[in-house]
Design an enzyme around this catalytic site. Structure first.
Site, PDB file in Angstrom:
ATOM      1  N   GLY A   1       2.068   3.795  13.492  1.00  0.00           N
ATOM      2  CA  GLY A   1       2.862   2.666  13.958  1.00  0.00           C
ATOM      3  C   GLY A   1       2.252   2.122  15.227  1.00  0.00           C
TER       4      GLY A   1
ATOM      5  N   LYS B   1       0.882  -1.125  -0.087  1.00  0.00           N
ATOM      6  CA  LYS B   1       0.125  -0.057  -0.068  1.00  0.00           C
ATOM      7  C   LYS B   1       1.028   1.361  -0.019  1.00  0.00           C
ATOM      8  CE  LYS B   1      -2.069   3.196   1.948  1.00  0.00           C
ATOM      9  NZ  LYS B   1      -1.787   4.426   1.723  1.00  0.00           N
TER      10      LYS B   1
ATOM     11  N   CYS C   1      13.269  10.008   7.659  1.00  0.00           N
ATOM     12  CA  CYS C   1      13.171   9.612   9.266  1.00  0.00           C
ATOM     13  C   CYS C   1      14.412   9.928  10.078  1.00  0.00           C
ATOM     14  CB  CYS C   1      12.592   8.339   9.248  1.00  0.00           C
ATOM     15  SG  CYS C   1      13.455   7.031   8.095  1.00  0.00           S
TER      16      CYS C   1
ATOM     17  N   GLU D   1       9.352  15.528  15.685  1.00  0.00           N
ATOM     18  CA  GLU D   1       9.694  15.308  14.389  1.00  0.00           C
ATOM     19  C   GLU D   1       8.900  16.280  13.404  1.00  0.00           C
ATOM     20  OE1 GLU D   1       8.483  11.725  12.219  1.00  0.00           O
ATOM     21  OE2 GLU D   1      10.702  11.277  11.741  1.00  0.00           O
TER      22      GLU D   1
ATOM     23  N   GLY E   1       6.227   4.669   8.568  1.00  0.00           N
ATOM     24  CA  GLY E   1       5.831   6.099   8.684  1.00  0.00           C
ATOM     25  C   GLY E   1       5.662   6.700   9.770  1.00  0.00           C
ATOM     26  N   SER E   2       4.585   7.230  10.404  1.00  0.00           N
ATOM     27  CA  SER E   2       4.771   8.004  11.653  1.00  0.00           C
ATOM     28  C   SER E   2       4.591   6.812  12.806  1.00  0.00           C
ATOM     29  CB  SER E   2       3.546   8.947  11.497  1.00  0.00           C
ATOM     30  OG  SER E   2       2.210   8.400  11.516  1.00  0.00           O
ATOM     31  N   THR E   3       5.157   7.394  13.961  1.00  0.00           N
ATOM     32  CA  THR E   3       5.020   6.767  15.013  1.00  0.00           C
ATOM     33  C   THR E   3       3.594   6.683  15.671  1.00  0.00           C
ATOM     34  OG1 THR E   3       7.329   7.581  15.993  1.00  0.00           O
ATOM     35  CG2 THR E   3       5.816   6.584  17.541  1.00  0.00           C
ATOM     36  N   GLU E   4       2.766   7.679  15.546  1.00  0.00           N
ATOM     37  CA  GLU E   4       1.513   7.520  15.868  1.00  0.00           C
ATOM     38  C   GLU E   4       0.768   6.324  14.799  1.00  0.00           C
ATOM     39  OE1 GLU E   4      -0.902  11.293  14.585  1.00  0.00           O
ATOM     40  OE2 GLU E   4      -2.644  10.247  15.221  1.00  0.00           O
TER      41      GLU E   4
ATOM     42  N   GLU F   1       9.251   0.755  11.209  1.00  0.00           N
ATOM     43  CA  GLU F   1      10.203   1.744  10.959  1.00  0.00           C
ATOM     44  C   GLU F   1       9.459   3.221  11.278  1.00  0.00           C
ATOM     45  OE1 GLU F   1      12.288   4.116   9.801  1.00  0.00           O
ATOM     46  OE2 GLU F   1      12.471   3.580   7.793  1.00  0.00           O
TER      47      GLU F   1
HETATM   48  P1  NDP Z   1       1.606   8.141   8.155  1.00  0.00           P
HETATM   49  O1  NDP Z   1       2.096   7.416   9.157  1.00  0.00           O
HETATM   50  O2  NDP Z   1       0.114   8.453   8.272  1.00  0.00           O
HETATM   51  O3  NDP Z   1       1.356   7.376   6.858  1.00  0.00           O
HETATM   52  C1  NDP Z   1       2.304   6.289   6.421  1.00  0.00           C
HETATM   53  C2  NDP Z   1       1.467   5.483   5.568  1.00  0.00           C
HETATM   54  O4  NDP Z   1       0.373   4.576   6.320  1.00  0.00           O
HETATM   55  C3  NDP Z   1       0.788   5.982   4.430  1.00  0.00           C
HETATM   56  O5  NDP Z   1       0.744   4.863   3.606  1.00  0.00           O
HETATM   57  C4  NDP Z   1      -0.662   6.052   5.090  1.00  0.00           C
HETATM   58  O6  NDP Z   1      -1.577   6.061   4.066  1.00  0.00           O
HETATM   59  C5  NDP Z   1      -0.554   4.847   6.078  1.00  0.00           C
HETATM   60  N1  NDP Z   1      -1.630   4.987   6.880  1.00  0.00           N
HETATM   61  C6  NDP Z   1      -2.216   5.866   7.389  1.00  0.00           C
HETATM   62  N2  NDP Z   1      -3.011   5.751   8.659  1.00  0.00           N
HETATM   63  C7  NDP Z   1      -3.089   4.249   8.555  1.00  0.00           C
HETATM   64  C8  NDP Z   1      -3.592   3.539   9.366  1.00  0.00           C
HETATM   65  N3  NDP Z   1      -4.455   3.762  10.401  1.00  0.00           N
HETATM   66  N4  NDP Z   1      -3.250   2.100   9.163  1.00  0.00           N
HETATM   67  C9  NDP Z   1      -2.464   1.838   8.209  1.00  0.00           C
HETATM   68  N5  NDP Z   1      -1.879   2.485   7.276  1.00  0.00           N
HETATM   69  C10 NDP Z   1      -2.142   3.896   7.581  1.00  0.00           C
HETATM   70  O7  NDP Z   1       2.110   9.477   7.729  1.00  0.00           O
HETATM   71  P2  NDP Z   1       1.747  10.861   7.236  1.00  0.00           P
HETATM   72  O8  NDP Z   1       1.804  10.615   5.610  1.00  0.00           O
HETATM   73  O9  NDP Z   1       0.281  11.292   7.739  1.00  0.00           O
HETATM   74  O10 NDP Z   1       2.659  11.706   7.920  1.00  0.00           O
HETATM   75  C11 NDP Z   1       2.432  12.308   9.238  1.00  0.00           C
HETATM   76  C12 NDP Z   1       3.816  12.686   9.822  1.00  0.00           C
HETATM   77  O11 NDP Z   1       4.315  11.226   9.818  1.00  0.00           O
HETATM   78  C13 NDP Z   1       4.647  13.244   9.138  1.00  0.00           C
HETATM   79  O12 NDP Z   1       4.646  14.685   9.384  1.00  0.00           O
HETATM   80  C14 NDP Z   1       5.911  12.778   9.577  1.00  0.00           C
HETATM   81  O13 NDP Z   1       6.409  13.571  10.645  1.00  0.00           O
HETATM   82  C15 NDP Z   1       5.718  11.628   9.958  1.00  0.00           C
HETATM   83  N6  NDP Z   1       6.403  10.611   8.911  1.00  0.00           N
HETATM   84  C16 NDP Z   1       7.287   9.789   9.225  1.00  0.00           C
HETATM   85  C17 NDP Z   1       7.864   8.969   8.338  1.00  0.00           C
HETATM   86  C18 NDP Z   1       9.074   8.126   8.728  1.00  0.00           C
HETATM   87  O14 NDP Z   1       9.676   7.412   7.704  1.00  0.00           O
HETATM   88  N7  NDP Z   1       9.623   8.383  10.089  1.00  0.00           N
HETATM   89  C19 NDP Z   1       7.343   8.705   7.121  1.00  0.00           C
HETATM   90  C20 NDP Z   1       6.011   9.488   6.867  1.00  0.00           C
HETATM   91  C21 NDP Z   1       5.596  10.492   7.817  1.00  0.00           C
HETATM   92  P3  NDP Z   1      -1.870   7.538   3.465  1.00  0.00           P
HETATM   93  O15 NDP Z   1      -0.771   8.234   2.985  1.00  0.00           O
HETATM   94  O16 NDP Z   1      -2.697   7.421   2.430  1.00  0.00           O
HETATM   95  O17 NDP Z   1      -2.478   8.347   4.543  1.00  0.00           O
END
Ligand code: NDP
Length: 513
Positions: free
Chosen positions: A276, A219, A327, A424, A271-274, A293
């Site tokens: 995760g 995804k 990240c 972050e 992706g984000s810690t939240e 990660e």
């Molecule tokens: P997210 O963690 O929301 O997105 C990462 C991936 O997860 C995307 O494909 C997203 O889909 C998907 N996703 C979102 N919600 C869910 C869920 N409940 N269950 C499963 N998958 C989900 O990051 P954001 O893009 O919203 O960014 C927000 C913040 O996160 C950034 O400002 C940054 O600080 C941090 N971030 C950190 C990353 C890292 O590698 N450390 C990478 C990306 C973001 P979709 O894109 O369609 O919402």
């Protein structure tokens, strides 16, 4: 700071050099004329023709592009211009069912039973096709993500190919990799990736999973689906059996449905810690294997004996590479107090030479912020930095009139309690803190709930080793920053997640050993 020309607006050379005094050219020597000329770069845009984009894209399920069951789609836009690039199908629960079923059938009937040496051939094929189509992928990535073409061309795409090459080599050697006599694949992997390195994260997820004999449902992020879909075309071109790789585009709900699906055996998320944490709650008690990660707030530690020019290049690379959407970005500069002024002054000079603008221009150093929400977040945290008393500085810089842009920004006078030192930001914003002793550097570097990466700049090898043993970070770079290699495990702990990607450690996450 120099604003680049091209599709995104005019040019300014307001920063950096002072304008020469007006004088009739005929009165000057050639050398004087040369010195007086503003030696600006000519525009050098990469043509976008090579990356033809269809008006709409379906989901990639069972080796074919198909419409979403609901018929719903969403637009993906070029963040540098806000121009819509394509309509992309939005996968709902019924599509997740189809994708997981296709992956399961491929696992049981094709990929699982296939001799590992045969699997390796497909991975090699994918790697070679990525190399052959590298320019197309680089242009597409810069269009959809906003990152400078020189980064997508020189970092993202070559590293993505390298991941497939590296893991192709492992596919038939897993018995000798120290996982026991017959390590087995886990089954169907549900993989969710972010928007900061769309193709590269897809490669980080798919290559080890496939090499270990799993099948995948991927995804991509909502704002950057195009290179994952192009990679699906590469899978077709490589003759990969249908269902081995499936790509489901959509928003967070699609990701949530995928990780919760009972047919998924292993979940891998970046992706984000939240999010995760949400995924960890979903997966808890299901028996699914999980790697996360997540975010980071890395310290880049500069000692007084570090070569200043090299350290400044490392600081710039650490936080302004990929607009700081990294990240492991070195978002907290910890500099020894005795050299802090000199380092910050040299850093400011260096930032005056960076060029912000059209991501497709080969001279561009700083591209667009990936999305409006991300821009809002960077603005909000930067405003909080000022409100809490830190001093904000950016080089003079004209931002293009359309698209999502944020100038490189440095905060000095930052204290550890400031939000910009703790949260972050995921943007081109550096927080500068100082320290006096090595122990204080360690204490401040570790004063974060994250633990993904760190950097150390010093002339003394013994100090590097001393520090590396004490920094609580999954990766510590010494006298360099943001170095990635498929053979080197990457990952964090605490709020930065768990599990490793890359190297032998990364394979372990996809094996039932
Ligand atoms: P997210 O963690 O929301 O997105 C990462 C991936 O997860 C995307 O494909 C997203 O889909 C998907 N996703 C979102 N919600 C869910 C869920 N409940 N269950 C499963 N998958 C989900 O990051 P954001 O893009 O919203 O960014 C927000 C913040 O996160 C950034 O400002 C940054 O600080 C941090 N971030 C950190 C990353 C890292 O590698 N450390 C990478 C990306 C973001 P979709 O894109 O369609 O919402």
């Amino acid at each position: 700071m120099q604003a680049g020309k091209g599709g995104n607006g005019g040019r300014s050379s307001a920063g950096g050099r002072a304008a020469p005094a007006a004088e009739p050219a005929g009165h000057r020597t050639a050398a004087e004329q040369a010195a007086a000329t503003d030696w600006d770069y000519a525009p050098a845009p990469e043509s976008r023709d090579i990356a033809a984009i269809a008006p709409e894209y379906g989901l990639f399920i069972g080796g074919e592009f198909v419409a979403a069951a609901s018929g719903q789609s969403f637009a993906t836009v070029n963040p540098a211009t806000e121009e819509p690039l394509a309509q992309v199908a939005e996968a709902g629960p019924a599509d997740v069912d189809r994708g997981v079923a296709a992956a399961r059938a491929a696992y049981e009937q094709a990929w699982g039973p296939m001799p590992p040496a045969e699997r390796a051939k497909y991975l090699y094929r994918i790697a070679r096709i990525l190399q052959e189509r590298s320019r197309e992928f680089a242009v597409l990535e810069s269009l959809d993500n906003g990152k400078p073409i020189k980064e997508s061309r020189d970092v993202d795409v070559p590293l993505a190919a390298a991941h497939f090459f590296y893991h192709a080599g492992w596919a038939d050697k897993l018995e000798h990799a120290g996982f026991g006599p017959s390590p087995r694949p886990i089954g169907v992997a549900g993989q969710v990736i972010p928007w900061n390195f769309p193709l590269l994260m897809a490669a980080w997820k798919l290559a080890p999973a496939l090499a270990a004999g799993n099948t995948c449902v991927l995804k991509p992020a909502e704002t950057t689906p195009l290179t994952a879909l192009r990679l699906a075309e590469v899978c077709q071109q490589a003759g990969l059996p249908p269902g081995v790789v499936n790509v489901l585009t959509g928003a967070g709900e699609t990701g949530a449905a995928l990780v919760a699906h009972p047919g998924v055996d292993k979940v891998a998320f970046t992706g984000s810690t939240e999010v995760g944490k949400q995924i960890q709650r979903t997966v808890a008690g299901t028996g699914k294997r999980l790697t996360l990660e997540l975010g980071g707030k890395a310290a880049n530690v500069v000692f007084d004996d570090a070569p200043v020019e090299a350290a400044v290049e490392g600081i710039v690379n650490g936080i302004f590479f990929n607009q700081g959407h990294v990240c492991c970005a070195g978002s907290r500069l910890l500099v020894q107090e005795s050299v802090a002024d000199a380092v910050v002054e040299r850093l400011r000079d260096r930032l005056g030479t960076l060029r912000l603008g059209d991501p497709l221009d080969k001279n561009t150093d700083i591209g667009a912020i990936n999305s409006r929400p991300q821009l809002d977040k960077i603005r909000e945290l930067s405003a909080a930095g000022e409100a809490e008393g830190a001093e904000r500085w950016s080089p003079p810089c004209q931002l293009p009139p359309r698209g999502f842009w944020f100038p490189p920004t440095v905060f000095t006078g930052v204290s550890q309690s400031h939000r910009i030192a703790r949260e972050e930001i995921f943007g081109p914003v550096l927080s500068v803190l100082t320290f006096r002793t090595p122990q204080e550097a360690v204490d401040k570097a570790n004063n974060t709930p994250y633990g993904l990466s760190a950097g150390v700049w010093t002339d003394k090898g013994s100090r590097i080793l001393w520090l590396a043993q004490r920094l609580r970070a999954g990766v510590v770079w010494a006298n360099t920053y943001n170095r990635f290699d498929p053979a080197s495990p990457f990952g964090g702990y605490r709020e930065s997640g768990f599990g490793r990607e890359g190297g032998r450690h990364g394979l372990a996450a996809y094996l039932d050993a």
